[in-house]
Design an enzyme around this catalytic site. Structure first.
Site, PDB file in Angstrom:
ATOM      1  N   ASP A  11      16.831  57.290   4.003  1.00 40.63           N
ATOM      2  CA  ASP A  11      16.291  58.487   4.543  1.00 40.63           C
ATOM      3  C   ASP A  11      17.122  59.564   3.821  1.00 40.63           C
ATOM      4  OD1 ASP A  11      15.163  60.100   6.252  1.00 40.63           O
ATOM      5  OD2 ASP A  11      17.055  60.171   7.698  1.00 40.63           O
ATOM      6  N   ASP A  13      17.826  63.412   5.349  1.00 36.94           N
ATOM      7  CA  ASP A  13      18.732  64.249   6.133  1.00 36.94           C
ATOM      8  C   ASP A  13      19.223  63.567   7.211  1.00 36.94           C
ATOM      9  OD1 ASP A  13      17.161  66.472   4.978  1.00 36.94           O
ATOM     10  OD2 ASP A  13      15.446  65.957   6.335  1.00 36.94           O
ATOM     11  N   ASP A 186      19.678  57.598   9.727  1.00 32.20           N
ATOM     12  CA  ASP A 186      20.184  58.011  10.752  1.00 32.20           C
ATOM     13  C   ASP A 186      19.563  58.061  12.098  1.00 32.20           C
ATOM     14  OD1 ASP A 186      19.671  61.297  11.627  1.00 32.20           O
ATOM     15  OD2 ASP A 186      18.950  60.568   9.588  1.00 32.20           O
TER      16      ASP A 186
END
Length: 232
Positions: A11, A13, A186
């Site tokens: 991922d 961001d 995250d």
């Protein structure tokens, strides 16, 4: 036994970046005078809160997030994106993130960035990491080749990340059984993909994902531990 293809999925961001690139692009459009600071900031914050809560309408958000660039036109938008990369993104790319990507590359893994942020924002960021494989929200184009604000195909968001990754595999004549996949993220929004991969890694996880990773015995990686969020 056939050797499996090893893949490292990231991922973007708050995983490889200690910030949200889409949100930061929106803030940048305020800085350069493209958007009304009060109205845009309010709407940007509302969409971000929905993302964190898992209630985001990704189609509405993409229309909003690309509106300023669409209105300014391709030449001006691309020039602004170069400045955004130079002033905002490149200083935020931390050595430990580059090292993690390089670690997988040196191990012979194929590296893929898979993100719910649109391709306009993320393609140059993937390039900055030296990652050719990018699965992002694809944008529809008009007859002149410029973005319309609508999403092309399945958005790489929540369950859509699983579908887009499976399509990516199929294009390479691969299936899940042919691969050994590590996925760093995250966000609890990425739970559908985490539950499908061989090695889920909760990276700088939000509170809900940290709790779930602890319960399930998933690896937790605090890549930016000790980093002042204010510097992101």
């Amino acid at each position: 036994m056939t050797k499996k293809t090893k893949l490292a999925l990231f991922d973007l961001d708050h995983t490889l970046l200690p910030m949200d690139s889409d949100y930061s692009w929106g803030t940048f459009t305020i800085t350069i005078g493209w958007t009304d600071p009060v109205d845009f900031a309010r709407r940007n914050d509302e969409f971000y809160a929905h993302y964190q809560a898992g209630t985001l309408d990704v189609h509405d958000y993409v229309r909003f997030a690309t509106e300023a660039a669409r209105q300014r036109g391709q030449a001006e938008a691309l020039a602004a994106r170069e400045r955004f990369m130079r002033e905002i993104i490149e200083p935020a790319i931390k050595p430990q993130a580059r090292a993690l990507v390089q670690q997988h590359r040196q191990a012979g893994d194929e590296v893929v960035i898979i993100t719910a942020t649109n391709e306009f924002v993320t393609r140059p960021i993937a390039d900055a990491f030296g990652v050719q494989n990018l699965i992002a929200v694809e944008l529809m184009r008009d007859a002149a080749g410029w973005i319309t604000g609508e999403i092309q195909g399945v958005p790489s968001f929540r369950e859509g990340k699983v579908k887009r990754f499976e399509d990516w595999l199929a294009a390479r004549r691969l299936a899940w059984d042919d691969t050994d996949v590590t996925f760093y993220t995250d966000s609890i929004n990425d739970l559908p993909l985490m539950e499908n991969v061989d090695h889920p890694v909760a990276t700088n996880p939000d509170d809900r994902l940290r709790l779930l990773a602890t319960q399930r015995g998933w690896r937790i990686l605090d890549l930016f531990e000790g980093l002042n969020p204010g510097n992101s």
